[in-house]
Write an enzyme that holds these catalytic residues in place. Structure first.
Site, PDB file in Angstrom:
ATOM      1  N   GLY A   1       0.767  -1.239   0.000  1.00 53.02           N
ATOM      2  CA  GLY A   1       0.000   0.000   0.000  1.00 53.02           C
ATOM      3  C   GLY A   1       0.795   1.285   0.000  1.00 53.02           C
ATOM      4  O   GLY A   1       0.211   2.367   0.099  1.00 53.02           O
TER       5      GLY A   1
ATOM      6  N   TRP B   1       2.457   2.800  -2.438  1.00 48.18           N
ATOM      7  CA  TRP B   1       2.127   3.652  -3.579  1.00 48.18           C
ATOM      8  C   TRP B   1       0.736   4.251  -3.435  1.00 48.18           C
ATOM      9  O   TRP B   1       0.520   5.415  -3.739  1.00 48.18           O
ATOM     10  CB  TRP B   1       2.249   2.850  -4.884  1.00 48.18           C
ATOM     11  CG  TRP B   1       3.645   2.839  -5.439  1.00 48.18           C
ATOM     12  CD1 TRP B   1       4.807   2.959  -4.736  1.00 48.18           C
ATOM     13  CD2 TRP B   1       4.021   2.731  -6.813  1.00 48.18           C
ATOM     14  NE1 TRP B   1       5.881   2.920  -5.579  1.00 48.18           N
ATOM     15  CE2 TRP B   1       5.433   2.770  -6.859  1.00 48.18           C
ATOM     16  CE3 TRP B   1       3.315   2.572  -7.995  1.00 48.18           C
ATOM     17  CZ2 TRP B   1       6.145   2.679  -8.055  1.00 48.18           C
ATOM     18  CZ3 TRP B   1       4.016   2.477  -9.195  1.00 48.18           C
ATOM     19  CH2 TRP B   1       5.420   2.535  -9.217  1.00 48.18           C
TER      20      TRP B   1
ATOM     21  N   ASP C   1      -5.319  -6.024  -5.708  1.00 46.90           N
ATOM     22  CA  ASP C   1      -4.269  -7.017  -5.450  1.00 46.90           C
ATOM     23  C   ASP C   1      -4.922  -8.345  -5.125  1.00 46.90           C
ATOM     24  O   ASP C   1      -6.027  -8.369  -4.566  1.00 46.90           O
ATOM     25  CB  ASP C   1      -3.372  -6.577  -4.280  1.00 46.90           C
ATOM     26  CG  ASP C   1      -1.986  -7.221  -4.350  1.00 46.90           C
ATOM     27  OD1 ASP C   1      -1.908  -8.475  -4.334  1.00 46.90           O
ATOM     28  OD2 ASP C   1      -0.990  -6.493  -4.430  1.00 46.90           O
TER      29      ASP C   1
ATOM     30  N   ASP D   1      -7.962 -10.955  -8.714  1.00 42.02           N
ATOM     31  CA  ASP D   1      -7.167 -10.919  -9.939  1.00 42.02           C
ATOM     32  C   ASP D   1      -7.851  -9.989 -10.938  1.00 42.02           C
ATOM     33  O   ASP D   1      -9.007 -10.222 -11.318  1.00 42.02           O
ATOM     34  CB  ASP D   1      -7.077 -12.347 -10.503  1.00 42.02           C
ATOM     35  CG  ASP D   1      -6.124 -12.469 -11.675  1.00 42.02           C
ATOM     36  OD1 ASP D   1      -5.951 -11.488 -12.420  1.00 42.02           O
ATOM     37  OD2 ASP D   1      -5.556 -13.566 -11.863  1.00 42.02           O
TER      38      ASP D   1
ATOM     39  N   ASP E   1       3.487  -1.513  -9.557  1.00 40.55           N
ATOM     40  CA  ASP E   1       4.795  -1.817  -8.968  1.00 40.55           C
ATOM     41  C   ASP E   1       4.910  -3.327  -8.731  1.00 40.55           C
ATOM     42  O   ASP E   1       5.609  -3.776  -7.840  1.00 40.55           O
ATOM     43  CB  ASP E   1       4.972  -1.043  -7.662  1.00 40.55           C
ATOM     44  CG  ASP E   1       6.422  -0.989  -7.200  1.00 40.55           C
ATOM     45  OD1 ASP E   1       7.319  -0.924  -8.062  1.00 40.55           O
ATOM     46  OD2 ASP E   1       6.673  -0.998  -5.975  1.00 40.55           O
TER      47      ASP E   1
ATOM     48  N   LYS F   1       6.664  -0.877 -13.224  1.00 39.17           N
ATOM     49  CA  LYS F   1       7.989  -1.445 -12.980  1.00 39.17           C
ATOM     50  C   LYS F   1       8.255  -2.573 -13.963  1.00 39.17           C
ATOM     51  O   LYS F   1       7.382  -3.397 -14.224  1.00 39.17           O
ATOM     52  CB  LYS F   1       8.078  -1.980 -11.549  1.00 39.17           C
ATOM     53  CG  LYS F   1       9.418  -2.666 -11.254  1.00 39.17           C
ATOM     54  CD  LYS F   1       9.681  -2.788  -9.787  1.00 39.17           C
ATOM     55  CE  LYS F   1       8.739  -3.735  -9.083  1.00 39.17           C
ATOM     56  NZ  LYS F   1       9.011  -3.800  -7.638  1.00 39.17           N
TER      57      LYS F   1
END
Length: 209
Positions: A60, A62, A80, A96, A121, A161
């Site tokens: 959490g 970000w 998530d 998902d 990320d 990322k």
């Protein structure tokens, strides 16, 4: 389980990491918050009232940054597969993001609003097998980009990322096929020895591009 030399070295590095200490001091859930803050300082990602989706948001850090940046007039939706207690100002959906049921929850949370920014990320659980880990990390970022292309408004922004290695150059080319501007970023909080980079995509090209 007995710790290996590698895990002991990682723990030593983690404890002594200035960004870990700073995260504790400033109340962030992870040192990764400073990566996003650094990129924002350079690229001015956020503005008040934005709609932002954070993919793979746990723990959490970000989402915390985004909620502070977009303010009460903004909307932050974190997704998530892992459980997370959402930071203040964040709507959390566990599941998902490829599944219809999760996407239906996302649609409800968006309330018809278009997405200004998609951030990711995400990284896979590391097995230690380089080629396998790289393949799984590339798969995750490809899924994130597909999501961004489907949900972003035309002038929207995608930040993700990605790890340098097999498939990296091909992914950059795919980003360039989807976004008018693609830039690489290596924030100060990203460890020098890490192969991670962040790719920033701006302005969707659209069907006719």
């Amino acid at each position: 389980m007995k710790r290996t030399k590698t895990s002991k070295a990682w723990m030593r590095e983690h404890i002594n990491d200035p960004y870990v200490k700073l995260a504790k001091q400033e109340g962030y859930r992870s040192r990764a918050a400073f990566k996003l803050l650094d990129i924002d300082e350079r690229d001015n990602l956020f503005r008040s009232g934005m709609v932002v989706v954070d993919l793979g948001a746990t723990p959490g850090g970000w989402s915390q940054v985004v909620a502070q940046k977009v303010g009460s007039s903004g909307k932050v939706i974190a997704l998530d597969i892992l459980e997370m207690s959402p930071p203040a100002g964040v709507t959390f959906i566990q599941g998902d993001f490829r599944e219809d049921a999760v996407l239906a929850q996302l649609a409800d949370a968006l309330q018809g609003k278009q997405v200004d920014l998609v951030i990711s990320d995400m990284s896979p659980n590391i097995s230690g097998i380089g080629l396998s880990d790289q393949a799984r990390s590339m798969h995750l970022v490809e899924l994130a980009m597909d999501f961004a292309v489907n949900y972003l408004k035309p002038e929207g922004v995608f930040l993700a990322k990605v790890f340098q290695g097999v498939g990296f150059e091909e992914f950059v080319q795919t980003m360039r096929a989807n976004f008018k501007q693609v830039q690489t970023r290596k924030p100060k909080a990203s460890r020098d020895r890490s192969s991670e980079l962040y790719l920033l995509g701006k302005e969707l090209k659209g069907e006719s591009a």
